[in-house]
Design a protein around this motif. Structure first.
Motif, PDB file in Angstrom:
ATOM      1  N   SER A  53      -8.700  11.043  21.336  1.00 29.88           N
ATOM      2  CA  SER A  53      -8.328   9.680  21.699  1.00 29.88           C
ATOM      3  C   SER A  53      -9.333   9.096  22.685  1.00 29.88           C
ATOM      4  O   SER A  53     -10.113   9.816  23.301  1.00 29.88           O
ATOM      5  CB  SER A  53      -6.943   9.677  22.345  1.00 29.88           C
ATOM      6  N   ARG A  54      -9.298   7.772  22.814  1.00 24.19           N
ATOM      7  CA  ARG A  54     -10.185   7.106  23.761  1.00 24.19           C
ATOM      8  C   ARG A  54      -9.889   7.544  25.186  1.00 24.19           C
ATOM      9  O   ARG A  54     -10.789   7.697  26.008  1.00 24.19           O
ATOM     10  CB  ARG A  54     -10.039   5.589  23.635  1.00 24.19           C
ATOM     11  N   GLU A  55      -8.602   7.769  25.442  1.00 22.49           N
ATOM     12  CA  GLU A  55      -8.187   8.206  26.767  1.00 22.49           C
ATOM     13  C   GLU A  55      -8.801   9.569  27.119  1.00 22.49           C
ATOM     14  O   GLU A  55      -9.269   9.799  28.233  1.00 22.49           O
ATOM     15  CB  GLU A  55      -6.647   8.271  26.825  1.00 22.49           C
ATOM     16  N   GLU A  56      -8.832  10.428  26.121  1.00 22.21           N
ATOM     17  CA  GLU A  56      -9.429  11.755  26.288  1.00 22.21           C
ATOM     18  C   GLU A  56     -10.908  11.617  26.659  1.00 22.21           C
ATOM     19  O   GLU A  56     -11.424  12.297  27.545  1.00 22.21           O
ATOM     20  CB  GLU A  56      -9.329  12.496  24.956  1.00 22.21           C
ATOM     21  N   ARG A 102     -12.361   9.040  27.989  1.00 25.07           N
ATOM     22  CA  ARG A 102     -12.455   8.435  29.305  1.00 25.07           C
ATOM     23  C   ARG A 102     -12.236   9.464  30.418  1.00 25.07           C
ATOM     24  O   ARG A 102     -12.895   9.427  31.449  1.00 25.07           O
ATOM     25  CB  ARG A 102     -11.441   7.302  29.416  1.00 25.07           C
ATOM     26  N   LEU A 103     -11.315  10.385  30.174  1.00 32.43           N
ATOM     27  CA  LEU A 103     -11.061  11.423  31.170  1.00 32.43           C
ATOM     28  C   LEU A 103     -12.277  12.328  31.350  1.00 32.43           C
ATOM     29  O   LEU A 103     -12.605  12.739  32.459  1.00 32.43           O
ATOM     30  CB  LEU A 103      -9.847  12.267  30.768  1.00 32.43           C
ATOM     31  N   SER A 115     -15.358   4.332  29.112  1.00 33.12           N
ATOM     32  CA  SER A 115     -15.522   4.187  27.670  1.00 33.12           C
ATOM     33  C   SER A 115     -16.648   3.182  27.403  1.00 33.12           C
ATOM     34  O   SER A 115     -16.759   2.180  28.100  1.00 33.12           O
ATOM     35  CB  SER A 115     -14.230   3.690  27.050  1.00 33.12           C
TER      36      SER A 115
END
Ligand SMILES: [Zn+2]
Ligand SMILES: [Zn+2]
Length: 98
Positions: A85-88, A90-91, A96
């Motif tokens: 995921s994009r969140e992954e 970003r972490l 992003s």
């Protein structure tokens, strides 16, 4: 792209122009996400081979923001296409580019 590189004795060529390295002028290995993201970039294989011009030349990836962004977006997209995921992302990378 695949082409034979006499310096590394394997198939490598510049990601942007297709040039191969020579023993005198080998290709450079560029980290798509550098700086503090260099290690994670390494670990995930987010590196590309570039000739000197496309790497550090006046229109190279370190001076041309559009080229830099193009690479970052492509590698982030591939990462997400693999099911992350994009969140992954970003972490891992702190931001992003998409
Ligand atoms: Zn090149
Ligand atoms: Zn570089």
């Amino acid at each position: 792209m695949t082409c034979y590189d006499e310096y590394y004795d394997e198939y490598r060529c510049c990601e942007f122009c297709g040039k191969t390295g020579t023993s005198r002028v080998p290709l450079h290995r560029h980290h798509v996400f550098g700086g503090s993201n260099r290690k994670i970039s390494d670990r995930l294989g987010m590196v590309v081979d570039l000739c000197h011009e496309c790497h550090e030349g006046k229109d190279g990836v370190h001076r041309n923001r559009a080229k830099d962004l193009e690479l970052k977006q492509r590698f982030q997209q591939e990462y997400e296409d693999e099911g992350h995921s994009r969140e992954e992302f970003r972490l891992l990378f702190g931001k992003s580019w998409l």
